[in-house]
Design a protein around this motif. Structure first.
Motif, PDB file in Angstrom:
ATOM      1  N   MET A   1      -4.271  -2.225 -19.015  1.00 46.27           N
ATOM      2  CA  MET A   1      -4.125  -1.449 -20.024  1.00 46.27           C
ATOM      3  C   MET A   1      -2.969  -1.922 -20.904  1.00 46.27           C
ATOM      4  SD  MET A   1      -5.720   0.913 -21.159  1.00 46.27           S
ATOM      5  CE  MET A   1      -6.116   1.269 -22.616  1.00 46.27           C
ATOM      6  N   GLU A   5      -6.074  -2.943 -26.119  1.00 43.78           N
ATOM      7  CA  GLU A   5      -7.591  -2.093 -25.861  1.00 43.78           C
ATOM      8  C   GLU A   5      -6.825  -0.883 -26.518  1.00 43.78           C
ATOM      9  OE1 GLU A   5      -8.205  -1.788 -21.483  1.00 43.78           O
ATOM     10  OE2 GLU A   5      -9.535  -0.253 -21.823  1.00 43.78           O
ATOM     11  N   LEU A   6      -5.836   0.308 -26.118  1.00 38.45           N
ATOM     12  CA  LEU A   6      -5.715   1.266 -26.476  1.00 38.45           C
ATOM     13  C   LEU A   6      -5.524   1.661 -28.104  1.00 38.45           C
ATOM     14  CD1 LEU A   6      -4.955   3.414 -25.228  1.00 38.45           C
ATOM     15  CD2 LEU A   6      -2.752   3.166 -25.562  1.00 38.45           C
ATOM     16  N   LEU A 127      -3.667   9.180 -31.803  1.00 39.52           N
ATOM     17  CA  LEU A 127      -4.072   8.308 -30.288  1.00 39.52           C
ATOM     18  C   LEU A 127      -5.824   8.695 -29.959  1.00 39.52           C
ATOM     19  CD1 LEU A 127      -3.044   6.195 -28.701  1.00 39.52           C
ATOM     20  CD2 LEU A 127      -2.626   8.468 -27.250  1.00 39.52           C
ATOM     21  N   TRP A 128      -6.237   9.056 -30.649  1.00 38.80           N
ATOM     22  CA  TRP A 128      -7.581   9.685 -29.612  1.00 38.80           C
ATOM     23  C   TRP A 128      -8.473   9.497 -30.177  1.00 38.80           C
ATOM     24  CZ3 TRP A 128      -5.974  10.771 -24.853  1.00 38.80           C
ATOM     25  CH2 TRP A 128      -4.648  11.340 -24.204  1.00 38.80           C
ATOM     26  N   VAL A 129      -8.546   8.650 -31.603  1.00 34.62           N
ATOM     27  CA  VAL A 129      -9.365   8.354 -32.434  1.00 34.62           C
ATOM     28  C   VAL A 129     -10.688   7.644 -31.586  1.00 34.62           C
ATOM     29  CG1 VAL A 129     -10.722   7.538 -34.121  1.00 34.62           C
ATOM     30  CG2 VAL A 129      -8.299   8.315 -34.244  1.00 34.62           C
ATOM     31  N   GLN A 130     -12.448   7.912 -31.901  1.00 36.40           N
ATOM     32  CA  GLN A 130     -12.966   7.460 -31.321  1.00 36.40           C
ATOM     33  C   GLN A 130     -13.778   6.508 -32.221  1.00 36.40           C
ATOM     34  OE1 GLN A 130     -15.164   9.647 -28.327  1.00 36.40           O
ATOM     35  NE2 GLN A 130     -13.611  10.882 -28.468  1.00 36.40           N
ATOM     36  N   SER A 239       5.384   2.866 -32.157  1.00 36.01           N
ATOM     37  CA  SER A 239       5.091   3.983 -32.104  1.00 36.01           C
ATOM     38  C   SER A 239       4.497   3.792 -30.622  1.00 36.01           C
ATOM     39  CB  SER A 239       4.003   4.519 -32.369  1.00 36.01           C
ATOM     40  OG  SER A 239       2.712   4.837 -30.727  1.00 36.01           O
ATOM     41  N   TYR A 240       3.491   2.484 -29.648  1.00 36.31           N
ATOM     42  CA  TYR A 240       2.900   1.724 -28.497  1.00 36.31           C
ATOM     43  C   TYR A 240       4.971   1.471 -28.187  1.00 36.31           C
ATOM     44  CZ  TYR A 240       0.873  -0.898 -24.978  1.00 36.31           C
ATOM     45  OH  TYR A 240       0.596  -0.588 -23.798  1.00 36.31           O
ATOM     46  N   SER A 246       2.260   8.944 -31.611  1.00 42.93           N
ATOM     47  CA  SER A 246       1.999   7.532 -33.143  1.00 42.93           C
ATOM     48  C   SER A 246       2.141   8.889 -34.766  1.00 42.93           C
ATOM     49  CB  SER A 246      -0.062   7.488 -32.773  1.00 42.93           C
ATOM     50  OG  SER A 246       0.315   6.720 -31.695  1.00 42.93           O
TER      51      SER A 246
ATOM     52  N   PRO B 274       1.249   7.376 -26.423  1.00 49.50           N
ATOM     53  CA  PRO B 274       0.271   5.986 -26.442  1.00 49.50           C
ATOM     54  C   PRO B 274       0.550   5.084 -24.876  1.00 49.50           C
ATOM     55  CG  PRO B 274       1.659   5.947 -28.252  1.00 49.50           C
ATOM     56  CD  PRO B 274       2.238   6.786 -27.147  1.00 49.50           C
ATOM     57  N   ALA B 278      -1.426   4.498 -21.435  1.00 48.98           N
ATOM     58  CA  ALA B 278      -1.770   4.003 -21.301  1.00 48.98           C
ATOM     59  C   ALA B 278      -1.214   2.707 -19.927  1.00 48.98           C
ATOM     60  CB  ALA B 278      -0.805   2.282 -22.504  1.00 48.98           C
ATOM     61  N   GLU B 282      -3.756   2.710 -16.809  1.00 46.77           N
ATOM     62  CA  GLU B 282      -3.370   1.536 -15.475  1.00 46.77           C
ATOM     63  C   GLU B 282      -3.707   2.022 -14.025  1.00 46.77           C
ATOM     64  OE1 GLU B 282      -1.904  -2.397 -17.523  1.00 46.77           O
ATOM     65  OE2 GLU B 282      -0.079  -2.545 -15.894  1.00 46.77           O
ATOM     66  N   ARG B 285      -7.236   2.701 -13.030  1.00 50.87           N
ATOM     67  CA  ARG B 285      -7.757   1.518 -12.918  1.00 50.87           C
ATOM     68  C   ARG B 285      -6.820   0.627 -11.158  1.00 50.87           C
ATOM     69  NH1 ARG B 285      -8.467  -0.534 -18.864  1.00 50.87           N
ATOM     70  NH2 ARG B 285     -10.115   0.267 -19.089  1.00 50.87           N
ATOM     71  N   GLN B 305     -11.075  11.328 -22.955  1.00 50.46           N
ATOM     72  CA  GLN B 305     -11.570  10.489 -23.487  1.00 50.46           C
ATOM     73  C   GLN B 305     -11.217   9.261 -21.988  1.00 50.46           C
ATOM     74  OE1 GLN B 305      -9.893   8.672 -26.874  1.00 50.46           O
ATOM     75  NE2 GLN B 305     -10.246  10.599 -27.880  1.00 50.46           N
ATOM     76  N   ARG B 309     -12.631   6.040 -20.335  1.00 47.13           N
ATOM     77  CA  ARG B 309     -12.219   4.596 -20.296  1.00 47.13           C
ATOM     78  C   ARG B 309     -11.908   3.575 -18.882  1.00 47.13           C
ATOM     79  NH1 ARG B 309      -9.193   2.568 -25.040  1.00 47.13           N
ATOM     80  NH2 ARG B 309      -8.889   4.213 -26.474  1.00 47.13           N
TER      81      ARG B 309
END
Lengths: 444, 352
Positions: A1, A5-6, A127-130, A239-240, A246, B274, B278, B282, B285, B305, B309
């Motif tokens: 991940m 991607e996120l 974080l949950w936007v699509q 934030s990540y 976020s 976040p 993540a 992972e 998966r 969501q 994914r």
């Protein structure tokens, strides 16, 4: 991940937000109606919440339409309350409006199970936007951007110099309504994603920075967009990498960058660089010292008895002691009472064995105990087995097991049938007891 | 004349209504509980001698209750107050204070700690709230295991006996009926008769039940063939991996052998961040986790969501009775939870 991607979708969403909000922010600053955004955002959120009470799901199209209706009403109110030569600043009306909308949302939420929803209104769920959200936002914002571009001169005139606009015969109230309505449209979309706080920051932070540097709209936009993009990227990355929520991270980061930017500008523009540098250094020193002092003070206070909410600790401690007291009482639910059990056995079985047996919790433990005992002291073991087989509470499976063991130790099953109940096995049990008696006589 | 008649009729109606109202409530004990699951158990044990009301609906977050005047008014008249007793309901002590009812303070005879005498999961080694909303006494969501229901019922029985000794035999027979029903529904009637509910529960609590049932035999058949009830229905879940939102399901997972690999919350009570999401994705998966479980008071969209994914199936259920359609009692909870999970794993299996 991976981070890509996120965070790609939230990042794109932020870019779109920066683009439209920076522009609207320059108007908001000119009009001096800073809190209009908060008020509209909160109204849009209230629309979503009220819709939810009607059974409209928050992420449905109906919910969006419903919140737009709320926003339109608010836009009408704001355009009407703009009074020429005002005695009460419009900002006061808007602030009040915000407080009322926010409180109403909390009251409405009482009717639903939306405690977390209220927090989401503030902090957002970036974080949950699509992808769909981004696509919709992009098309709506471009439409509104186009609308503002077409009528840019009119909007700018009203924002910059309302008196002149009034005098030149423009229907200011009508255009105000259009402004607030389009503004409300944007806000209705962005608040769902970014939350009230982040939208507010997107609106004013880049615009403030731009206003500090330039007076011309075009320059302001360029500066605001650049700054907004850079700060947002860094904020999201922070934030990540630091694993923080976020929205709030980006908000705080904006604050820090603004402060740094303002200091830089101050230094660059000062006539006497030296005295400016001294002032900057001394101010920074004061800030740092104050921060350290507050930190130490907090540390100090936390160590004193004043920091604890005694009542709460007492209440929790009382609950705990009550829990222990009840635990002791629960022993009443055990299967065997010691005094009754002791009478069931003759002197061959030591009292310590009986006591240990009575203290066991379930059949697995009991049967294991009987097995162990009969391996070491067959006489005692057989007596326990016979008692166990004659107890009507012994479940079927353990009667089978006990009978197998008895057969093992004595070579016979005395005609005991585990599937029958104790009364029907009376004769077999009597034969077992006889066997013990004759056995012990033989030994003597 | 006619007017007098009307007045008299109205008066008469008032008297009748008053008699009905007082007759219905007067001689019943008023029991207030925090969690709707406890309400279901209290109704069973108290029968027609009590009236029960609860504070937290099954689709609400039990950690957060905004104090409302009506709650204090309700507690003021309560004869018995049943709370979890760990630190799940941090709002409870202040609510009791507000009610001004000294008899239901913790430690008084009108207070019942539902978790008393229970083995509490996840008790932290060092006690601190620094890591967010960590429950410093361990996992307080005790009502997610039917076996804990027996202990809760015993605690409520003890409380009722204290405030109403005259009816203690009645309560005791209800309690025993409840315990038997739980055993029957958990292990099936046949196996309960064979091994005894006490022993089955003890084995299950130690996590040894399924191994035991597979190893031991009766009439040349493994005991597991005789298993019934929820344990049998949940056999397909045994050893399966899930990700949950909050540590709501510890006791449920422990009993039915479900392996909760990770949580969407980085720490209990802290919303997803976040980096953590993540790592959850992972993990899911890497370990091929196909089912997620969350209580419906959380933001359902977030669970869906993450599920989307990684191609997992989100199972969203109410945490307690009253939280969704058809979940009206303590027993219904397990029917619904097990049903949905089993279906989800079937679907995940057929997809893969």
């Amino acid at each position: 991940m991976s981070i890509i991607e996120l965070m790609t979708v939230p990042f794109l969403e932020c870019l779109i937000l920066v683009a439209i909000h920076t522009y609207l922010g320059t108007h908001v600053l000119r009009r001096r109606v800073i809190f209009v955004d908060l008020a509209l955002a909160q109204t849009a959120a209230l629309g979503t919440t009220v819709g939810f009470v009607f059974g409209i799901m928050p992420d449905s199209l109906a919910s969006l339409i419903f919140s737009l209706v709320f926003t339109a009403i608010a836009a009408a109110i704001f355009s009407i309350t703009r009074i020429r030569g005002e005695r009460v600043p419009q900002e006061a009306v808007i602030g009040l409006f915000y407080a009322i909308m926010a409180s109403t949302a909390i009251l409405v939420v009482q009717k639903t199970n939306g405690a977390e929803h209220v927090e989401d209104i503030l902090v957002g769920s970036l974080l949950w936007v699509q992808w769909q959200d981004v696509a919709v936002a992009a098309s709506v914002y471009s439409f509104i951007g186009l609308f503002h571009f077409v009528f840019r001169e009119r909007f700018l005139l009203i924002s910059e110099n309302p008196e002149k606009a009034f005098n030149s015969g423009i229907a200011v109230r009508f255009w105000d309504f259009l402004f607030y309505l389009s503004f409300g449209f944007v806000i209705s979309f962005s608040v769902r994603v970014a939350g009230v706080l982040l939208v507010f920051v997107f609106l004013v932070a880049p615009a403030i920075m731009a206003f500090m540097i330039s007076d011309r709209l075009r320059d302001q936009l360029l500066i605001g967009w650049t700054m907004g993009t850079i700060v947002t990227v860094l904020g999201l990355y922070l934030s990540y990498s630091m694993d923080l929520p976020s929205g709030p991270t980006v908000v705080v980061f904006y604050g820090i960058v603004l402060a740094a930017g303002a200091s830089m500008l101050y230094l660059l523009r000062a006539k006497s660089k030296f005295s400016a540098l001294v002032r900057f250094a001394s101010t920074s020193a004061v800030i740092i010292v104050t921060a350290i002092a507050v930190f130490q003070f907090g540390l100090l206070l936390s160590r004193t008895g004043l920091a604890r909410s005694q009542e709460r600790i007492d209440a929790l401690a009382a609950m705990e002691s009550e829990a222990r007291a009840q635990e002791e009482k629960l022993n009443n639910f055990k299967r065997y009472r010691l005094s009754e059990l002791r009478e069931k056995f003759d002197e061959t079985v030591p009292i310590s064995t009986i006591d240990e047996f009575a203290g066991l919790h379930d059949e697995e433990e009991r049967f294991a105990f009987i097995q162990k005992t009969s391996d070491r002291k067959p006489l005692v073991g057989v007596r326990l087995l016979i008692y166990y087989l004659s107890d009507e509470e012994t479940p079927l499976f353990y009667r089978v097991e006990a009978l197998d063991l008895l057969r093992d130790k004595t070579g016979q099953d005395f005609g005991y049938i585990p599937e029958l109940d104790v009364r029907q096995n009376q004769e077999a049990i009597a034969r077992m007891r006889e066997h013990i008696l004759s056995d012990s006589k033989k030994r003597k | 004349m006619r007017r007098k008649k009307i007045i008299f009729t109205v008066f008469l109606w008032h008297v009748i209504l008053l008699i009905i109202a007082s007759g219905a409530a007067a001689d019943k004990l008023k029991v207030v509980v925090t969690n709707s699951a406890y309400a279901s158990i209290a109704e069973y044990v108290g029968g027609d001698k009590i009236t029960v009301s609860y504070i937290v609906r099954g689709n609400q977050d039990p950690h957060i209750v905004r104090p409302k005047p009506s709650l204090a008014v309700d507690l003021a008249k309560a004869d018995l107050f049943v709370a979890t007793g760990l630190d799940l309901e941090m709002w409870a002590p202040s609510l009791v204070d507000m009610s001004n009812n000294p008899d239901i303070r913790s430690g008084q005879k009108g207070f019942v700690s539902a978790s008393a005498g229970m083995d509490i999961l996840e008790q932290p080694v060092t006690i601190s709230r620094a890591e967010g909303d960590v429950h410093i006494y361990g996992n307080p969501h005790i009502h997610t295991s039917p076996l804990n229901g027996k202990t809760i019922a015993e605690n409520i029985y003890t409380g009722l006996k204290k405030i109403d000794p005259a009816n203690s035999d009645y309560y005791l027979s209800n309690l025993n009926r409840f315990i038997q029903e739980i055993d029957h529904r958990t292990f099936g009637v046949e196996l309960t008769k064979m091994i005894g509910g006490e022993t089955l529960s003890a084995l299950a609590r130690r996590g040894k039940l399924i191994d035991f049932l597979k190893k031991k035999q009766y009439k040349n058949r493994p005991l597991v063939d005789f298993l019934g009830g929820w344990m049998k229905k949940a056999l397909p879940l045994y050893g399966k991996k899930v990700v949950t939102y909050h540590k709501n399901w510890g006791y449920f997972a422990g009993l039915f052998g479900v392996n909760v690999v990770d949580y969407m919350e980085p720490k209990p009570g802290i919303p997803p961040t976040p980096g953590h999401i993540a790592s959850v994705i992972e993990t899911m998966r890497n370990q091929n986790i196909k089912v997620m479980l969350a209580a419906n008071y959380f933001d359902v969209g977030k669970v869906q969501q993450v599920a989307k994914r990684v191609g997992a199936i989100p199972v969203i259920v109410a945490l307690a009775p009253g939280g969704e359609k058809n979940m009206n009692s303590f027993f219904d909870q397990f029917d619904i939870w097990i049903d949905r999970l089993v279906k989800a794993f079937e679907k995940a299996g057929s997809d893969g």
